[in-house]
Write an enzyme that holds these catalytic residues in place. Structure first.
Site, PDB file in Angstrom:
ATOM      1  N   ASP A   1      -4.642   0.379  -5.335  1.00  0.00           N
ATOM      2  CA  ASP A   1      -3.197   0.429  -5.138  1.00  0.00           C
ATOM      3  C   ASP A   1      -2.489  -0.913  -5.259  1.00  0.00           C
ATOM      4  O   ASP A   1      -1.293  -0.954  -5.528  1.00  0.00           O
ATOM      5  CB  ASP A   1      -2.822   1.144  -3.839  1.00  0.00           C
ATOM      6  CG  ASP A   1      -3.527   0.587  -2.639  1.00  0.00           C
ATOM      7  OD1 ASP A   1      -4.329  -0.354  -2.796  1.00  0.00           O
ATOM      8  OD2 ASP A   1      -3.292   1.086  -1.532  1.00  0.00           O
ATOM      9  N   ASN A   2      -3.164  -2.012  -5.066  1.00  0.00           N
ATOM     10  CA  ASN A   2      -2.534  -3.311  -5.313  1.00  0.00           C
ATOM     11  C   ASN A   2      -3.586  -4.406  -5.408  1.00  0.00           C
ATOM     12  O   ASN A   2      -4.770  -4.165  -5.184  1.00  0.00           O
ATOM     13  CB  ASN A   2      -1.469  -3.662  -4.270  1.00  0.00           C
ATOM     14  CG  ASN A   2      -1.882  -3.473  -2.847  1.00  0.00           C
ATOM     15  OD1 ASN A   2      -1.441  -2.563  -2.164  1.00  0.00           O
ATOM     16  ND2 ASN A   2      -2.765  -4.338  -2.389  1.00  0.00           N
TER      17      ASN A   2
ATOM     18  N   CYS B   1       0.780  -1.239   0.000  1.00  0.00           N
ATOM     19  CA  CYS B   1       0.000   0.000   0.000  1.00  0.00           C
ATOM     20  C   CYS B   1       0.806   1.280   0.000  1.00  0.00           C
ATOM     21  O   CYS B   1       0.673   2.099  -0.898  1.00  0.00           O
ATOM     22  CB  CYS B   1      -0.989   0.041   1.149  1.00  0.00           C
ATOM     23  SG  CYS B   1      -0.761  -1.189   2.373  1.00  0.00           S
TER      24      CYS B   1
END
Ligand SMILES: *[C@@H]1O[C@H](CO)[C@@H](O)[C@H](O)[C@H]1NC(C)=O
Ligand SMILES: *[C@@H]1O[C@H](CO)[C@@H](O)[C@H](O)[C@H]1NC(C)=O
Ligand SMILES: *[C@@H]1O[C@H](CO)[C@@H](O)[C@H](O)[C@H]1NC(C)=O
Ligand SMILES: *[C@@H]1O[C@H](CO)[C@@H](O)[C@H](O)[C@H]1NC(C)=O
Ligand SMILES: *[C@@H]1O[C@H](CO)[C@@H](O)[C@H](O)[C@H]1NC(C)=O
Ligand SMILES: *[C@@H]1O[C@H](CO)[C@@H](O)[C@H](O)[C@H]1NC(C)=O
Ligand SMILES: *[C@@H]1O[C@H](CO)[C@@H](O)[C@H](O)[C@H]1NC(C)=O
Ligand SMILES: *[C@@H]1O[C@H](CO)[C@@H](O)[C@H](O)[C@H]1NC(C)=O
Ligand SMILES: *[C@@H]1O[C@H](CO)[C@@H](O)[C@H](O)[C@H]1NC(C)=O
Ligand SMILES: *[C@@H]1O[C@H](CO)[C@@H](O)[C@H](O)[C@H]1NC(C)=O
Length: 484
Positions: free
Chosen positions: A287-288, A67
């Site tokens: 973000d991921n 993150c």
């Protein structure tokens, strides 16, 4: 613990409107970056209102699957080796004083503000944001006019917000405090109060669907029959990990995402009612990625595999034809240059590592080609001391919940070069461990990464990939896009 994302389609929302693509037109930007989401199921309205109204990128990646480093890449348009945020700790530069003095002062909101954008931030910023030893809540990053940022990591209730530098405490009343709804409501007020003379940029970053996965009361019964996806690598033991799986995580995450789906719908309706929808670019991303049982890994991200590095990306806006699927690979470091491009900033003055993908989604507005090779890099996290709840494990490992199966370690530090075009889809990774371990996957023939082909592949290919990796690991700006 940071943002949890499932597989490819995530959401940590960014919204904005872009300006000055055409003389006399002002374009707004909305960027939604919720944490994760399998768009195919819970996010029906988002799929319709952004994806079908615009472009769906099916090959979008984070350059680092954790993150705080990933969010720092979104903000700066830089690879981690250039923004130097290594992990989620203050000592790893997550919202640290050095970050504030360096990369944060050159992040995209600073440029948008110079272009006279009215800017709004709502939600989770960086995991360590608001800490007393890093400027406290009074630190408001430059470029933001309206600032509503969560102190610390993901929560839905009982949190503190920095509201333009002042602490605001919240309890747990759904009507007054539910964070996803609160940041939406504030962004709607921001739109009411804006000056019509200038464009706006809104970034909404709900923690949903990050743990603790608190759903709105009306959604707590949804998806009780949903299981984690059983894809090709599900429950296939990896090298060192035994099988554990938290079956609960997925339905809970999906429940929390329903409020994000509502957020998208309400924002789109609002933009329509104030007659700005046709002037506004809306981005939806995360973000991921996230894994739930793949290779028998429990639940987390941080790995080099597809399920952790792929992110969702949907964009609608002027010049983007509806319902397009775009295969060109794009990265989270490309978001900032794309925002700047739309807002009329000369990109060669910003020295970002990423590149604008406006040409890919709106070829009537820009020409441009995609880069042939890109980097994914990650610095493993560990605890310097032994974990007392897992006495058999030594120091240097982390994320060992719930069963002392560790998902990270200092030596889970790796860098990968990827190429992905119509002809080949190849990933080459080197680990910084005592074995200098190398993993190579041919994603064309092996999309679930079940076979490491390092011992089979033509050594000339390995050598070329190794050389590209070395160049990418020290690239800056232009040199990050020009690897041959
Ligand atoms: C943190 O960032 C600063 C510059 O912004 C850099 O000098 C320092 O080495 C970084 N720390 C780590 C652990 O990478
Ligand atoms: C919020 O904090 C109060 C007071 O400590 C506590 O009773 C309540 O359970 C908390 N609510 C949530 C959702 O954690
Ligand atoms: C958001 O606004 C709606 C509509 O006015 C209201 O019902 C809801 O309680 C608000 N939620 C929060 C958390 O402010
Ligand atoms: C949006 O619609 C308004 C009113 O119909 C029009 O004046 C404006 O040019 C449109 N903007 C774009 C980018 O098409
Ligand atoms: C978008 O494309 C899909 C698949 O081709 C189709 O089912 C859907 O109806 C289209 N949606 C719109 C709004 O055109
Ligand atoms: C952008 O900036 C570069 C470097 O300052 C300059 O050479 C170039 O002419 C500028 N481009 C435009 C379109 O203004
Ligand atoms: C893209 O390139 C073509 C050919 O060079 C040119 O005709 C066209 O105007 C360019 N489009 C844009 C948006 O720059
Ligand atoms: C984060 O990075 C710093 C600097 O490399 C390191 O000292 C620290 O141990 C790391 N934190 C974790 C949890 O790995
Ligand atoms: C990775 O680190 C762990 C914990 O320190 C250690 O036990 C292991 O041997 C290391 N593995 C390699 C390949 O370096
Ligand atoms: C990857 O697999 C495809 C399809 O089987 C094959 O055509 C290609 O040559 C392979 N690439 C490498 C580098 O092994």
């Amino acid at each position: 613990m940071c943002n949890y994302h499932i597989t490819s389609l995530l959401g940590y929302l960014l919204f904005g409107a872009l300006v000055r693509l055409h003389a006399g037109t002002r374009l707004n930007l909305v960027c939604l970056t919720p944490l994760v989401s399998l768009l195919q199921t819970p996010m029906k309205k988002t799929k319709e209102l952004i994806g079908e109204a615009g472009a769906t990128f099916v090959n979008a990646f984070t350059v680092t699957p954790l993150c705080c480093p990933s969010r720092s890449s979104i903000l700066t348009g830089r690879y981690p080796h250039n923004h130097e945020v290594r992990n989620n700790s203050l000592s790893g530069n997550c919202s640290s004083v050095q970050w504030q003095q360096g990369p944060e002062a050159l992040a995209f909101p600073v440029y948008l503000s110079k272009q006279k954008y009215q800017t709004f931030f709502g939600g989770k910023y960086l995991n360590q944001y608001g800490r007393k030893d890093a400027g406290d809540v009074s630190h408001v990053p430059p470029g933001w006019d309206q600032w509503n940022a969560l102190v610390g990591n993901s929560q839905y209730y009982n949190y503190t917000l920095s509201v333009n530098g002042k602490a605001e405490q919240h309890g747990d009343s759904y009507e007054k405090d539910y964070l996803t709804d609160l940041i939406l409501n504030r962004s709607l007020s921001f739109l009411d109060d804006r000056s019509p003379q200038h464009p706006f940029f809104i970034m909404l970053a709900p923690p949903a669907p990050h743990s603790p996965w608190t759903a709105a009361p009306q959604y707590q019964k949804e998806f009780s029959n949903v299981q984690a996806p059983r894809d090709g690598s599900f429950d296939k033991p990896g090298k060192v990990l035994h099988f554990t799986l938290n079956q609960n995580a997925l339905p809970l995450r999906w429940q929390a995402l329903l409020s994000v789906d509502d957020m998208v719908e309400k924002l789109v309706k609002k933009l329509d009612s104030i007659k700005e929808l046709n002037n506004t670019y809306i981005f939806y991303t995360s973000d991921n990625g996230y894994h739930t049982g793949q290779f028998s890994l429990p639940i987390d991200k941080r790995q080099l595999y597809e399920f952790d590095i792929r992110i969702p990306l949907l964009v609608r806006g002027p010049g983007i034809k509806p319902n397009q699927t775009i295969k060109a690979p794009v990265l989270n470091i490309d978001l900032a240059p794309t925002f700047l491009d739309i807002s009329g900033v000369n990109l060669s003055t910003a020295n970002m590592d990423g590149q604008s993908f406006l040409a890919q989604m709106a070829p009537s507005l820009r020409n441009g080609t995609v880069r042939p090779f890109f980097l994914v890099e990650y610095t493993g996290e560990g605890n310097p001391t032994k974990d007392p709840t897992c006495p058999k494990l030594g120091p240097g490992v982390s994320q060992c919940f719930p069963d002392c199966v560790c998902e990270d370690a200092f030596n889970n530090t790796y860098a990968c070069v990827r190429t992905l075009d119509g002809k080949q889809d190849l990933q080459y990774c080197e680990f910084a461990d005592s074995e200098s371990f190398v993993e190579v996957y041919n994603l064309t023939s092996d999309p679930h990464q079940l076979e490491n082909i390092v011992k089979k592949v033509d050594p000339a290919i390995l050598q070329a990939m190794n050389q590209r990796l070395i160049k990418l690991q020290s690239c800056v700006g232009d040199s990050c896009r020009n690897i041959k």
